[in-house]
Motif scaffolding. Structure first.
Motif, short mmCIF file in Angstrom:
data_model
loop_
_atom_site.label_atom_id
_atom_site.label_comp_id
_atom_site.label_asym_id
_atom_site.label_seq_id
_atom_site.Cartn_x
_atom_site.Cartn_y
_atom_site.Cartn_z
N ASN A 196 0.82 -1.21 0.00
CA ASN A 196 0.00 0.00 0.00
C ASN A 196 0.85 1.26 0.00
O ASN A 196 0.48 2.26 -0.60
CB ASN A 196 -0.90 0.02 1.24
N VAL A 197 1.98 1.21 0.69
CA VAL A 197 2.76 2.43 0.90
C VAL A 197 3.64 2.78 -0.30
O VAL A 197 3.68 3.92 -0.74
CB VAL A 197 3.62 2.29 2.17
N GLU A 200 2.31 4.68 -3.39
CA GLU A 200 2.00 6.05 -3.02
C GLU A 200 3.29 6.88 -2.94
O GLU A 200 3.34 8.00 -3.45
CB GLU A 200 1.29 6.03 -1.65
N LYS A 202 5.91 6.36 -4.60
CA LYS A 202 6.39 6.57 -5.97
C LYS A 202 5.58 7.63 -6.67
O LYS A 202 6.12 8.47 -7.38
CB LYS A 202 6.29 5.25 -6.74
N LYS A 203 4.25 7.56 -6.47
CA LYS A 203 3.36 8.50 -7.14
C LYS A 203 3.74 9.93 -6.76
O LYS A 203 3.75 10.82 -7.60
CB LYS A 203 1.91 8.21 -6.74
N GLN A 204 4.05 10.15 -5.50
CA GLN A 204 4.37 11.50 -5.05
C GLN A 204 5.83 11.88 -5.32
O GLN A 204 6.23 12.98 -5.01
CB GLN A 204 4.09 11.62 -3.56
N ASN A 282 2.43 1.44 -9.76
CA ASN A 282 1.26 2.05 -9.13
C ASN A 282 0.41 1.00 -8.43
O ASN A 282 0.72 -0.18 -8.51
CB ASN A 282 0.42 2.79 -10.18
N GLU A 283 -0.65 1.45 -7.76
CA GLU A 283 -1.50 0.52 -7.00
C GLU A 283 -2.11 -0.53 -7.91
O GLU A 283 -2.34 -1.67 -7.50
CB GLU A 283 -2.65 1.26 -6.32
N GLN B 97 7.50 12.37 2.76
CA GLN B 97 6.59 11.47 3.45
C GLN B 97 5.83 12.21 4.54
O GLN B 97 6.36 13.11 5.18
CB GLN B 97 7.36 10.28 4.03
N ASP B 98 4.57 11.81 4.71
CA ASP B 98 3.71 12.53 5.65
C ASP B 98 3.99 12.11 7.10
O ASP B 98 4.79 11.21 7.35
CB ASP B 98 2.24 12.29 5.29
N GLU B 137 2.85 18.02 5.51
CA GLU B 137 1.57 18.19 4.81
C GLU B 137 0.83 19.45 5.23
O GLU B 137 -0.15 19.83 4.61
CB GLU B 137 0.68 16.95 4.96
#
Lengths: 368, 259
Positions: A196-197, A200, A202-204, A282-283, B97-98, B137
């Motif tokens: 899950n992590v 995300e 990578k996307k950001q 991606n997911e 990272q948040d 964030e």
């Protein structure tokens, strides 16, 4: 090298701290397996001794019949449903499966005949779908009556059978269930966490940013692994406390061996998550692949039901899955008291998977 | 000419015939330029010109398919891990990272280089000291850009790359960022920046390279580029004797919209 390990240390420290700020992650890692523990503990926890849920209809006024009913109520083997008061309620409860059977004591039950001793014939009523429980109950009661008969009438019994349990530490169904639940928890933490992590991150572009620094993949992997092992051991400590306090789990093995084995298991299974999450862009790529890999393990490695109930060929196949030695090893150390040396085959198989999984994870990792 | 000593060489980045291929298409078709120590060097161009790809090759993020790039005496293709210690990178849209405090993020970045961060000093330099304990964030777009600069400078790099740093920022945030870039340059760090805002290039850059379709089509100081255009007899329609860099840019790359 010292500098490189310093990097790992700081990453471990900050990502572990970060984990405890993430309520959703906390829920799925700690609370979720606990809920399963309560559900499965409730189902299998008390099953270690045989017991019947019964209704009792006593049509006799005799003193003996009343005494017998009291004995049944006291017995740990019987759970007497007090709502059963007549044939109608008994029928309803049996057809709904709320009780296994109804014990009916006829009007002459326990009446003293011949002026010597009480006698009578109890009836056990059960529906067709409860045939097994009904028949077992009949056998249990006949055995009890035989004991009672002996007190009134002396008779020679040339052939008898006596039950002698050999293992003082027999495994209950819950012991299997608990090891399986820890396996489930390791999967959640090790596979679904990174899956899950990572997409995300990578996307950001967060991983990409790290990629411009001299951070090496092994540093990133090992800091993630150590951090997850810390979180995982804590989760499992909580599960052990609950299992021991509420479900009377008996742990006879070494806690140190258990912790070491659990940490190794978490890190090995985490490799699967790192490989999938590290590979996927991606997911949409990560989720299906994770499911394909996780579901066979969930059902075949003994997570929710023990492997011994499977057909033999399936047991042979599922023995090689990476989660199987994890669950077997946990059970063998915790409830069978085996040492790390004695579970050599499990550790060996797990080490083999460790090498395979991490070779793949390093090969397929992408920063973006 | 004798081989250059990297310590005294005025040229900190020497790029020769650099090429990058995506599939069958050459995204960068053999470009050459020098960046001088301590200057702000701009790479201008429309979208798809190859600016980001060029930057990413020098940043070691993409493989170099042809030619060489030598940064502070280190060949990028041969020693990518050494290069990473020399450069700081600000990507197009920085994100972190948040649920991690700004000070913690700076510690992490410093740790990636094997050093410790002077987190508070860095945050003070980018005007974010009051946000030290906040999560990333909670920052605004401009604050994030400023924080990203601090994160890129934790290890005192020699060259600082910014890829379109002001895209999507409001005018105030842009001007603030320009000031920060100038501060960084004043500390002796060489800055290489890509942009498609001509005013930005005119304010910040000592020299600019204009790229189009994978090639450098002009390279000079903003002033000279404008002067050359005027010398060619260029006249603006309304104002008689003035042209700005935007005119140069449009004249060089054409007016058609790019995707």
């Amino acid at each position: 090298m010292k500098k490189k390990l310093f990097t790992v240390l700081i990453f471990v420290k900050i990502s572990t701290r970060r984990f405890f700020r993430d309520r959703l992650a906390l829920f799925f890692t700690i609370i979720f397996p606990l809920i399963f523990l309560f559900v499965f503990g409730g189902i299998f926890g008390k099953n270690s001794t045989l017991s019947f849920k019964v209704g009792i209809l006593n049509h006799s006024d005799s003193a003996y019949s009343k005494q017998y009913v009291e004995e049944l109520k006291k017995s740990s083997m019987f759970k007497v449903d007090s709502e059963v008061v007549d044939d109608t309620t008994a029928q309803e409860k049996m057809s709904r499966g709320e009780i296994d059977a109804t014990i009916v004591l006829p009007a002459d039950f326990g009446v003293v005949k011949n002026g010597q001793y009480p006698s009578g014939q109890a009836e056990v009523h059960y529906t067709q779908n409860n045939e097994q429980a009904g028949q077992t109950l009949v056998q249990v009661m006949s055995a009890q009556f035989q004991e009672i008969n002996k007190k009134f009438v002396h008779a020679d019994t040339p052939f008898t059978v006596e039950a002698k349990p050999i293992h003082t530490q027999g495994l209950s169904r819950f012991d299997y269930t608990f090891a399986g639940l820890l396996g489930f928890s390791i999967i959640g933490l090790g596979i679904f966490g990174p899956v899950n992590v990572f997409p995300e991150l990578k996307k950001q572009g967060i991983l990409r940013r790290l990629h411009t620094t001299p951070l090496r993949v092994w540093q990133y992997f090992s800091s993630t692994a150590i951090s997850q092992a810390i979180v995982g051991l804590l989760t499992m400590a909580i599960m052990f406390v609950v299992a021991i306090a509420i479900f009377h789990l008996h742990v006879i093995g070494s806690w140190l061996a258990l912790a070491a084995f659990l940490a190794f298991s978490i890190i090995t299974i985490l490799g699967i998550g790192l490989a999938i999450g590290g590979w996927a862009k991606n997911e949409r790529q990560a989720a299906p692949l994770a499911n394909i890999i996780v579901f066979p393990m969930l059902f075949l490695s003994g997570t929710f039901f023990p492997r011994y109930v499977m057909p033999e060929w399936l047991q042979k196949v599922s023995a090689w899955l990476p989660l199987t030695p994890v669950i077997d090893g946990i059970r063998m150390i915790a409830t069978e008291g085996k040492t790390l040396l004695e579970i050599g085959p499990q550790i060996g198989l797990l080490t083999l998977w460790f090498v395979i999984i991490y070779v793949i994870a390093f090969r397929v990792f992408r920063w973006e | 000419m004798a081989k250059n000593d990297p310590k005294t060489d005025d040229v900190i980045l020497r790029v020769r015939d650099l090429k990058k291929k995506y599939g069958e298409k050459w995204a960068v078709k053999g470009i050459s330029f020098d960046v001088h120590r301590g200057e702000v060097f701009g790479i201008l161009g429309p979208n798809g010109a190859g600016k980001t790809t060029t930057l990413e090759m020098i940043e070691t993020l993409r493989e170099i398919d042809g030619g060489t790039a030598v940064l502070d005496g280190v060949d990028v293709a041969k020693h990518p891990w050494d290069i990473r210690y020399l450069i700081g990178v600000q990507p197009q849209s920085p994100s972190f990272q948040d649920k991690t405090k700004l000070t913690e993020l700076l510690q992490m970045f410093a740790a990636a280089y094997g050093t410790r961060a002077h987190a508070h000093k860095l945050l003070e330099e980018v005007n974010l000291l009051d946000k030290a304990g906040s999560y990333v964030e909670s920052l605004s777009g401009g604050q994030k850009q400023r924080f990203s600069i601090a994160a890129a400078l934790v290890h005192n790099p020699k060259v600082f790359f910014l890829d379109e740093p002001t895209t999507g920022l409001d005018p105030q945030a842009r001007r603030n960022l320009w000031e920060l870039v100038e501060q960084v340059r004043d500390k002796g760090v060489t800055v290489i920046i890509t942009t498609h805002y001509m005013d930005e290039a005119e304010v910040l850059c000592d020299r600019v390279a204009v790229m189009d379709k994978g090639k450098i089509i002009a390279l000079d100081t903003p002033k000279n580029l404008v002067k050359n255009l005027l010398d060619k007899g260029f006249k603006k329609q309304q104002k008689v004797e003035q042209a700005n860099l935007e005119d140069v840019f449009i004249e060089l790359t054409g007016k058609a919209l790019r995707d």
